[in-house]
Design a protein around this motif. Structure first.
Motif, PDB file in Angstrom:
ATOM      1  N   ASN A  61      37.653 -21.908  -8.459  1.00  0.00           N
ATOM      2  CA  ASN A  61      38.119 -20.669  -7.821  1.00  0.00           C
ATOM      3  C   ASN A  61      37.431 -19.437  -8.407  1.00  0.00           C
ATOM      4  OD1 ASN A  61      39.478 -20.680 -10.284  1.00  0.00           O
ATOM      5  ND2 ASN A  61      41.494 -20.282  -9.403  1.00  0.00           N
ATOM      6  N   THR A  62      37.081 -19.489  -9.696  1.00  0.00           N
ATOM      7  CA  THR A  62      36.376 -18.361 -10.301  1.00  0.00           C
ATOM      8  C   THR A  62      35.042 -18.115  -9.593  1.00  0.00           C
ATOM      9  OG1 THR A  62      35.506 -19.923 -11.932  1.00  0.00           O
ATOM     10  CG2 THR A  62      37.400 -18.596 -12.575  1.00  0.00           C
ATOM     11  N   GLU A  63      34.393 -19.200  -9.194  1.00  0.00           N
ATOM     12  CA  GLU A  63      33.074 -19.092  -8.590  1.00  0.00           C
ATOM     13  C   GLU A  63      33.142 -18.636  -7.135  1.00  0.00           C
ATOM     14  OE1 GLU A  63      31.462 -22.911  -9.444  1.00  0.00           O
ATOM     15  OE2 GLU A  63      31.659 -22.590 -11.590  1.00  0.00           O
ATOM     16  N   VAL A  64      34.105 -19.160  -6.373  1.00  0.00           N
ATOM     17  CA  VAL A  64      34.185 -18.747  -4.966  1.00  0.00           C
ATOM     18  C   VAL A  64      34.729 -17.329  -4.838  1.00  0.00           C
ATOM     19  CG1 VAL A  64      34.322 -21.101  -4.066  1.00  0.00           C
ATOM     20  CG2 VAL A  64      36.435 -19.878  -4.614  1.00  0.00           C
ATOM     21  N   ILE A  65      35.602 -16.926  -5.766  1.00  0.00           N
ATOM     22  CA  ILE A  65      36.084 -15.542  -5.761  1.00  0.00           C
ATOM     23  C   ILE A  65      34.918 -14.598  -6.051  1.00  0.00           C
ATOM     24  CG2 ILE A  65      37.519 -13.865  -6.992  1.00  0.00           C
ATOM     25  CD1 ILE A  65      39.559 -16.164  -7.403  1.00  0.00           C
ATOM     26  N   ALA A  66      34.090 -14.980  -7.037  1.00  0.00           N
ATOM     27  CA  ALA A  66      32.918 -14.161  -7.363  1.00  0.00           C
ATOM     28  C   ALA A  66      31.973 -14.082  -6.171  1.00  0.00           C
ATOM     29  CB  ALA A  66      32.194 -14.740  -8.581  1.00  0.00           C
ATOM     30  N   PHE A  67      31.768 -15.209  -5.500  1.00  0.00           N
ATOM     31  CA  PHE A  67      30.875 -15.225  -4.337  1.00  0.00           C
ATOM     32  C   PHE A  67      31.388 -14.291  -3.245  1.00  0.00           C
ATOM     33  CE2 PHE A  67      29.997 -16.899  -0.077  1.00  0.00           C
ATOM     34  CZ  PHE A  67      28.606 -16.848  -0.067  1.00  0.00           C
ATOM     35  N   ALA A  68      32.681 -14.375  -2.944  1.00  0.00           N
ATOM     36  CA  ALA A  68      33.257 -13.536  -1.885  1.00  0.00           C
ATOM     37  C   ALA A  68      33.182 -12.053  -2.248  1.00  0.00           C
ATOM     38  CB  ALA A  68      34.694 -13.944  -1.611  1.00  0.00           C
ATOM     39  N   ASN A  69      33.381 -11.746  -3.530  1.00  0.00           N
ATOM     40  CA  ASN A  69      33.333 -10.352  -3.967  1.00  0.00           C
ATOM     41  C   ASN A  69      31.917  -9.784  -3.912  1.00  0.00           C
ATOM     42  OD1 ASN A  69      36.064 -10.279  -4.449  1.00  0.00           O
ATOM     43  ND2 ASN A  69      35.912 -10.584  -6.653  1.00  0.00           N
ATOM     44  N   GLN A  70      30.932 -10.658  -4.090  1.00  0.00           N
ATOM     45  CA  GLN A  70      29.543 -10.210  -4.150  1.00  0.00           C
ATOM     46  C   GLN A  70      28.817 -10.323  -2.806  1.00  0.00           C
ATOM     47  OE1 GLN A  70      28.108 -12.778  -7.239  1.00  0.00           O
ATOM     48  NE2 GLN A  70      29.060 -11.601  -8.886  1.00  0.00           N
ATOM     49  N   VAL A  90      38.655 -22.301  -2.161  1.00  0.00           N
ATOM     50  CA  VAL A  90      37.870 -22.529  -0.940  1.00  0.00           C
ATOM     51  C   VAL A  90      37.538 -21.183  -0.309  1.00  0.00           C
ATOM     52  CG1 VAL A  90      37.808 -23.595   1.345  1.00  0.00           C
ATOM     53  CG2 VAL A  90      38.988 -24.765  -0.541  1.00  0.00           C
ATOM     54  N   VAL A  91      36.237 -20.944  -0.086  1.00  0.00           N
ATOM     55  CA  VAL A  91      35.775 -19.711   0.550  1.00  0.00           C
ATOM     56  C   VAL A  91      35.187 -20.052   1.917  1.00  0.00           C
ATOM     57  CG1 VAL A  91      33.485 -19.829  -0.521  1.00  0.00           C
ATOM     58  CG2 VAL A  91      34.382 -17.619   0.234  1.00  0.00           C
ATOM     59  N   SER A  92      35.368 -19.152   2.877  1.00  0.00           N
ATOM     60  CA  SER A  92      34.884 -19.386   4.243  1.00  0.00           C
ATOM     61  C   SER A  92      34.546 -18.046   4.896  1.00  0.00           C
ATOM     62  CB  SER A  92      35.940 -20.136   5.060  1.00  0.00           C
ATOM     63  OG  SER A  92      37.214 -19.541   4.922  1.00  0.00           O
ATOM     64  N   PRO A  93      33.782 -18.076   5.988  1.00  0.00           N
ATOM     65  CA  PRO A  93      33.415 -16.835   6.679  1.00  0.00           C
ATOM     66  C   PRO A  93      34.636 -16.113   7.239  1.00  0.00           C
ATOM     67  CG  PRO A  93      31.986 -18.637   7.344  1.00  0.00           C
ATOM     68  CD  PRO A  93      33.107 -19.257   6.576  1.00  0.00           C
ATOM     69  N   ASP A  94      34.538 -14.796   7.297  1.00  0.00           N
ATOM     70  CA  ASP A  94      35.653 -13.976   7.774  1.00  0.00           C
ATOM     71  C   ASP A  94      36.067 -14.305   9.206  1.00  0.00           C
ATOM     72  OD1 ASP A  94      35.794 -12.653   5.381  1.00  0.00           O
ATOM     73  OD2 ASP A  94      34.750 -10.845   6.070  1.00  0.00           O
ATOM     74  N   ASP A  95      35.122 -14.813  10.021  1.00  0.00           N
ATOM     75  CA  ASP A  95      35.470 -15.088  11.412  1.00  0.00           C
ATOM     76  C   ASP A  95      36.157 -16.433  11.604  1.00  0.00           C
ATOM     77  OD1 ASP A  95      33.341 -16.753  10.938  1.00  0.00           O
ATOM     78  OD2 ASP A  95      32.058 -15.934  12.516  1.00  0.00           O
ATOM     79  N   ASN A  96      36.329 -17.176  10.513  1.00  0.00           N
ATOM     80  CA  ASN A  96      37.045 -18.453  10.589  1.00  0.00           C
ATOM     81  C   ASN A  96      37.557 -18.808   9.197  1.00  0.00           C
ATOM     82  OD1 ASN A  96      38.078 -20.913  11.509  1.00  0.00           O
ATOM     83  ND2 ASN A  96      36.140 -21.991  11.164  1.00  0.00           N
ATOM     84  N   GLU A 116      29.426  -9.765   1.309  1.00  0.00           N
ATOM     85  CA  GLU A 116      30.275  -9.292   2.396  1.00  0.00           C
ATOM     86  C   GLU A 116      30.358 -10.335   3.514  1.00  0.00           C
ATOM     87  OE1 GLU A 116      30.567  -5.420   5.408  1.00  0.00           O
ATOM     88  OE2 GLU A 116      29.025  -5.533   3.835  1.00  0.00           O
ATOM     89  N   GLY A 117      31.550 -10.468   4.091  1.00  0.00           N
ATOM     90  CA  GLY A 117      31.724 -11.369   5.223  1.00  0.00           C
ATOM     91  C   GLY A 117      32.385 -12.691   4.886  1.00  0.00           C
TER      92      GLY A 117
END
Length: 307
Positions: free
Chosen positions: A223-232, A157-163, A234-235
């Motif tokens: 998780n492979t996809e959300v980790i890639a999204f977060a790495n690519q 699960v990926v989410s914005p840095d402010d929440n 910012e925020g």
């Protein structure tokens, strides 16, 4: 850790459907031509009974005689399957697909697929093989035949840095989680967290746009996809890196297509002897995940670790 081959687990997954698989194997027919921009909005479970029972597949011999193998891949899921600025397919799945074509001695026709139509495309003969981050599940194994795995996966699960969402208990009554229709994330959350409202999209690109536009508090996917999204991007932070059970990703063929399935299994085992999937990771995923994830994600030669 004891080693076991995924072949044994697949036998258990498909034991309940031996009769169905036998019936499907009794006859095959050459697939019809398909366009390479297949956009479908239905869920995997909505494939018609007619398509499921048609046995509409090409055998290994028919594929080789035709000179072309049709492989269903994602076109918008970097770094696994995507189209680059030159219009060429790239990614972890594509690297594998290119080797399949080479060893089959045929050209490759890439067919763009979405998560929701992977099963349909196999059942209707639009593709011979699916290589599109296809997680092995018992339900799917009743409708398609999975070959040996080449990657490990769980949900994330990926989410914005402010929440940042670190636990699903943080999801409020009015909050929504973004998912892609036809994925294991949709199935898992529907079954295990029925009170959480899901905002469903048909494509990876649409889900990505939704989270960027703040249309949901988080995005659940492999998780492979959300980790890639977060790495690519910012925020964003992957607050939950592993949700639910740990599974595997494998190629799939039409139910009953035993000649192609057997060839794929032998191919995956042979590739394991040369550490092919580690080379694939280093060529396509290393920049995204780094070396730390390599042993965790790569399945070499169809052999998985059993705890």
């Amino acid at each position: 850790m004891k080693k076991k081959t995924w072949r044994k687990k697949l036998a258990l997954l498909t034991a309940v459907t031996v009769m169905a698989g036998t019936l499907a194997a009794c006859g095959s027919s050459s697939s019809t031509d398909s366009s390479s921009d297949g956009d479908s909005t239905g869920s995997e479970s909505e494939a018609t009974e007619e398509a499921a029972s048609s046995g509409d597949y090409r055998t290994l011999e028919e594929i080789q005689e035709s000179g072309t193998v049709k492989i269903g891949v994602f076109s918008d899921k970097n770094p696994f399957g995507y189209v680059d600025e030159n219009g060429d397919y790239q990614g972890y799945d594509i690297y594998f697909a290119e080797r399949i074509g080479e060893d089959l001695g045929v050209d490759i026709e890439y067919v763009s697929t979405e998560a929701a139509n992977r099963i349909e495309y196999l059942q209707t003969g639009k593709v011979d093989i699916i290589l599109a981050n296809f997680t092995v599940t018992e339900e799917r194994a009743e409708e398609v035949d999975f070959a040996l795995p080449y990657m490990n996966v769980a949900l994330g699960v990926v989410s914005p840095d402010d929440n940042v969402i670190t636990d699903l208990s943080q999801i409020g009554e009015d909050d929504q989680i973004i998912v892609i229709s036809g994925t294991t994330a949709e199935t898992y959350l529907t079954e295990e967290y029925p009170d959480i409202t899901l905002q469903k999209y048909d494509t990876y690109a649409a889900a990505k746009t939704a989270i960027e536009n703040g249309n949901g508090v988080a995005w659940a996917n492999d998780n492979t996809e959300v980790i890639a999204f977060a790495n690519q991007n910012e925020g964003y932070t992957v607050g939950i890196a592993s949700l639910g059970s740990k599974d595997t990703i494998a190629p799939a063929v039409t139910k009953g297509n035993s000649t192609l399935l057997d060839w794929l299994n032998e191919e995956i085992e042979a590739l394991g002897e040369e550490n092919f999937f580690h080379a694939d990771y280093e060529a396509t995923l290393l920049d995204t995940y780094g070396a730390d994830y390599e042993e965790e994600l790569v399945v070499e030669g169809g052999v998985t670790d059993a705890e």
